[in-house]
Design an enzyme around this catalytic site. Structure first.
Site, PDB file in Angstrom:
ATOM      1  N   GLY A   1      -5.001  -3.083 -25.439  1.00 22.42           N
ATOM      2  CA  GLY A   1      -5.262  -4.376 -25.139  1.00 22.42           C
ATOM      3  C   GLY A   1      -6.438  -4.586 -25.462  1.00 22.42           C
TER       4      GLY A   1
ATOM      5  N   HIS B   1     -34.776   9.628 -38.519  1.00 17.65           N
ATOM      6  CA  HIS B   1     -35.284   8.388 -38.089  1.00 17.65           C
ATOM      7  C   HIS B   1     -35.344   7.291 -38.987  1.00 17.65           C
ATOM      8  CE1 HIS B   1     -37.929   5.757 -35.400  1.00 17.65           C
ATOM      9  NE2 HIS B   1     -38.545   5.503 -36.720  1.00 17.65           N
TER      10      HIS B   1
HETATM   11  P1  NAI Z   1      -2.928   3.003 -22.533  1.00 20.27           P
HETATM   12  O1  NAI Z   1      -2.614   4.167 -21.677  1.00 20.27           O
HETATM   13  O2  NAI Z   1      -4.344   3.076 -23.063  1.00 20.27           O
HETATM   14  O3  NAI Z   1      -3.396   1.639 -21.551  1.00 20.27           O
HETATM   15  C1  NAI Z   1      -2.511   1.186 -20.725  1.00 20.27           C
HETATM   16  C2  NAI Z   1      -2.926   0.233 -19.460  1.00 20.27           C
HETATM   17  O4  NAI Z   1      -1.897  -0.599 -19.085  1.00 20.27           O
HETATM   18  C3  NAI Z   1      -3.520   1.305 -18.405  1.00 20.27           C
HETATM   19  O5  NAI Z   1      -4.829   0.532 -18.177  1.00 20.27           O
HETATM   20  C4  NAI Z   1      -2.487   0.962 -17.481  1.00 20.27           C
HETATM   21  O6  NAI Z   1      -3.127   1.091 -16.019  1.00 20.27           O
HETATM   22  C5  NAI Z   1      -2.081  -0.303 -17.633  1.00 20.27           C
HETATM   23  N1  NAI Z   1      -0.763  -0.697 -17.225  1.00 20.27           N
HETATM   24  C6  NAI Z   1       0.387   0.185 -16.909  1.00 20.27           C
HETATM   25  N2  NAI Z   1       1.370  -0.533 -16.388  1.00 20.27           N
HETATM   26  C7  NAI Z   1       0.813  -1.740 -16.256  1.00 20.27           C
HETATM   27  C8  NAI Z   1       1.516  -2.774 -15.644  1.00 20.27           C
HETATM   28  N3  NAI Z   1       2.916  -3.052 -15.284  1.00 20.27           N
HETATM   29  N4  NAI Z   1       1.032  -4.043 -15.567  1.00 20.27           N
HETATM   30  C9  NAI Z   1      -0.432  -3.934 -15.879  1.00 20.27           C
HETATM   31  N5  NAI Z   1      -1.211  -3.018 -16.503  1.00 20.27           N
HETATM   32  C10 NAI Z   1      -0.495  -1.869 -16.632  1.00 20.27           C
HETATM   33  O7  NAI Z   1      -1.982   2.477 -23.419  1.00 20.27           O
HETATM   34  P2  NAI Z   1      -1.933   1.321 -24.615  1.00 20.27           P
HETATM   35  O8  NAI Z   1      -3.215   0.589 -24.645  1.00 20.27           O
HETATM   36  O9  NAI Z   1      -0.606   0.847 -24.640  1.00 20.27           O
HETATM   37  O10 NAI Z   1      -2.168   2.420 -25.684  1.00 20.27           O
HETATM   38  C11 NAI Z   1      -1.289   3.553 -25.911  1.00 20.27           C
HETATM   39  C12 NAI Z   1      -1.905   4.731 -26.697  1.00 20.27           C
HETATM   40  O11 NAI Z   1      -1.965   4.482 -27.853  1.00 20.27           O
HETATM   41  C13 NAI Z   1      -3.243   5.153 -25.924  1.00 20.27           C
HETATM   42  O12 NAI Z   1      -3.124   5.848 -24.751  1.00 20.27           O
HETATM   43  C14 NAI Z   1      -3.879   5.896 -26.945  1.00 20.27           C
HETATM   44  O13 NAI Z   1      -3.342   7.317 -27.040  1.00 20.27           O
HETATM   45  C15 NAI Z   1      -3.193   5.152 -28.178  1.00 20.27           C
HETATM   46  N6  NAI Z   1      -4.213   4.431 -29.186  1.00 20.27           N
HETATM   47  C16 NAI Z   1      -5.569   4.847 -29.444  1.00 20.27           C
HETATM   48  C17 NAI Z   1      -6.459   3.866 -29.986  1.00 20.27           C
HETATM   49  C18 NAI Z   1      -7.808   4.465 -30.249  1.00 20.27           C
HETATM   50  O14 NAI Z   1      -7.789   5.825 -30.313  1.00 20.27           O
HETATM   51  N7  NAI Z   1      -8.783   4.006 -30.417  1.00 20.27           N
HETATM   52  C19 NAI Z   1      -6.186   2.795 -30.146  1.00 20.27           C
HETATM   53  C20 NAI Z   1      -5.026   2.160 -29.873  1.00 20.27           C
HETATM   54  C21 NAI Z   1      -4.007   3.034 -29.112  1.00 20.27           C
END
Ligand code: NAI
Ligand code: FAD
Length: 467
Positions: free
Chosen positions: A186, A446
């Site tokens: 997000g 640096h």
């Molecule tokens: P996420 O687990 O990071 O975040 C999901 C968010 O949605 C949480 O804050 C949660 O509390 C919220 N949530 C859950 N149910 C909800 C609802 N019904 N209504 C509103 N909010 C709700 O999952 P996300 O962003 O989908 O990413 C999935 C995975 O992909 C990550 O956990 C990560 O492992 C991987 N990822 C890693 C990245 C990186 O390393 N830079 C970039 C993008 C994804």
């Protein structure tokens, strides 16, 4: 492909699977990798890490150029979204083709099709043209990754209501974008579209963003993103999403109860997490056990409860990250080859590639408190780092958590420019069980951003120089 007998068949060609296949071939195994997507690299290269980082980079350049006056760069800047998206696609294709090249170099057979474990030692493959193949191997490695977690009652049509995949290729810059979930996806993709001109609102179920992050860092991160223009609606639950041809309305109400609110937008992005993907593998039929969250259960050697069947990456427990999947894959095949493969799950770095970036490795302050560990904190702001000043990117800080008695570093948290690159220094130091004093006494170049890590290490002992 004439001989279909292998030492190892890997199902899934993502970062876990393709890296495992190459390492196994290096170890002398005859390897096949079955991938149904039609290109190698899995979620990460095709619809994850790589396209999102390409968009983050391009959109950051756009935003910097738009605000170039302070650097003396003047003139009207405009956006060619088609070209920006085409560059992202080109980066993806070049990298996925590169893996095909690596497979050839390492003599890994790339089998395009959907794999199913017929029984231990046998994988049936259905090719895109409907043909069936039977591959035989001593060992099978499940590396089928993960998929988007659906939001009950909400249909992701990838048109108006999109997952991360749709959000990587929106046909135009939305005037308004509503994002459900203030997690990594997000915030990264929200940043991309905000920089390109969208008004972004993020609806989050919890009362904070990025729940796994150190709370102090998370709060600062939220403030910075708000300053950039992203709006957060925390502690709100989505009660419905209605899409039409031209827009979408997301209805949400406070988790604690109260008045519902409607958020009208051009697109809604559902990003509430990912779940393991095991569909069509035939695991139930052959008795491979899953845990309560649908992840394949493995022991410390990535072995499932069925002999000769292993699993790694997003489909097993642990952080769903590409580098973790790669480490799993290497350790799993090294173990199969009789070596002592090992992954240190305490030190898997995680990075959010926004601007500023947020990166951490090791424990958060909240974890140390809950484990009753006595710790010291050293902090250093980028405002006092000369390189950050030259860049004009001074938001954020480095925070080091070290044992109160032994001084061993337990956690490093960075919010700031290039935090994702900087965190590697902390990971290596912690892998060697460094104390904050070890980091403080290491000569840093640096003017560099990494000097903020050295200063934070000095600050653990109250002797930072530049604050
Ligand atoms: P996420 O687990 O990071 O975040 C999901 C968010 O949605 C949480 O804050 C949660 O509390 C919220 N949530 C859950 N149910 C909800 C609802 N019904 N209504 C509103 N909010 C709700 O999952 P996300 O962003 O989908 O990413 C999935 C995975 O992909 C990550 O956990 C990560 O492992 C991987 N990822 C890693 C990245 C990186 O390393 N830079 C970039 C993008 C994804
Ligand atoms: P995957 O990459 O999901 O690969 C599994 C492969 O298996 C897929 O290609 C699938 O087609 C194939 N498959 C499944 N079933 C079968 C079958 N039966 N037969 C044949 N093939 C099959 N992680 C990071 O570390 N850094 C990031 O910056 C980052 N950014 C991300 C951004 C987004 C938008 C998303 C969605 C994810 C991001 N991730 C990031 C997470 C990362 O993509 C995953 O952790 C990683 O891809 C997991 O690797 P894997 O090999 O376990 O599975």
């Amino acid at each position: 492909m004439t001989d279909t007998t292998y030492d190892l068949i890997v199902i899934g060609g993502g970062p876990g699977g393709y890296v495992a296949a190459i390492r196994a071939a290096q170890l002398g195994m005859k390897v096949a990798c079955v991938e149904k997507r039609g290109s190698l690299g899995g979620t990460c290269l095709n619809v994850g890490c790589i396209p999102s980082k390409a968009l983050l980079h391009s959109s950051e350049l756009f935003e910097e150029a738009k605000h170039g006056q302070k650097h003396g760069i003047v003139g009207k800047i405009s956006l060619d979204l088609k070209a920006l998206l085409a560059r992202k696609d080109e980066v993806v294709v070049n990298l996925t083709k590169g893996i095909e090249g690596l497979f050839k170099k390492n003599k890994v057979d790339y089998v395009i099709g959907s794999g199913m474990i017929a029984k231990p030692g046998q994988v049936g493959v259905t090719t895109p043209d409907g043909k069936s193949l039977l591959l035989v191997a001593k060992n099978i490695l499940i590396a089928t990754g993960s998929e988007v977690t659906p939001l009950p009652g909400v249909t992701v049509d990838e048109k108006r209501v999109v997952s991360s995949t749709g959000a990587l290729s929106l046909p135009n810059v939305p005037k308004k974008l509503v994002i459900i979930g203030a997690g990594v996806i997000g915030l990264e993709l929200g940043s991309v579209w905000r920089r390109l001109g969208a008004e972004v609102t993020v609806i989050e179920f919890l009362d904070r963003i990025t729940p796994a992050m150190d709370m102090e860092v998370s709060r600062q991160f939220q403030k910075i993103l708000e300053k950039q223009g992203i709006q957060f609606k925390l502690a709100m639950k989505v009660s419905g999403v209605k899409a039409s041809n031209k827009d979408v309305v997301v209805s949400a109400e406070p988790v604690a109860g109260g008045k519902a609110e409607d958020f009208k937008a051009d697109y809604a992005l559902v990003a509430i997490g990912r779940r393991p993907y095991t569909q069509g593998l035939g695991l139930k039929e052959i008795g491979v056990e899953l845990d309560e969250r649908g992840r394949v259960k493995v022991d410390g050697h990535f072995q499932t409860n069925v002999a000769g069947i292993y699993a790694i990456g997003d489909v097993i427990a642990g952080p769903m990250l590409a580098h973790k999947a790669e480490e799993d894959g290497i350790a799993a095949v090294e173990t199969m080859a009789g070596q002592s493969g090992h992954v240190n799950y305490n030190l898997v770095p995680s990075v959010v590639y926004t601007m500023p970036e947020v990166a951490c490795v090791g424990k958060t302050e909240e974890q140390l408190k809950s484990e009753n560990v006595q710790y010291k904190v050293g902090k250093f702001p980028f405002l006092a780092n000369s390189r950050a000043r030259t860049m004009g990117n001074t938001d954020g800080f480095v925070k080091i958590l070290a044992d109160a008695k032994t001084d061993e570093v337990y956690g490093v948290h960075i919010i700031g420019p290039q935090a994702g690159t900087m965190i590697a220094e902390a990971a290596i130091a912690m892998e060697f069980r460094a104390s904050s004093e070890d980091i403080a006494r290491t000569c840093h170049s640096h003017p560099d951003l990494n000097e903020a890590i050295k200063e934070a290490a000095l600050a653990v002992d109250g002797r930072a120089i530049h604050i």
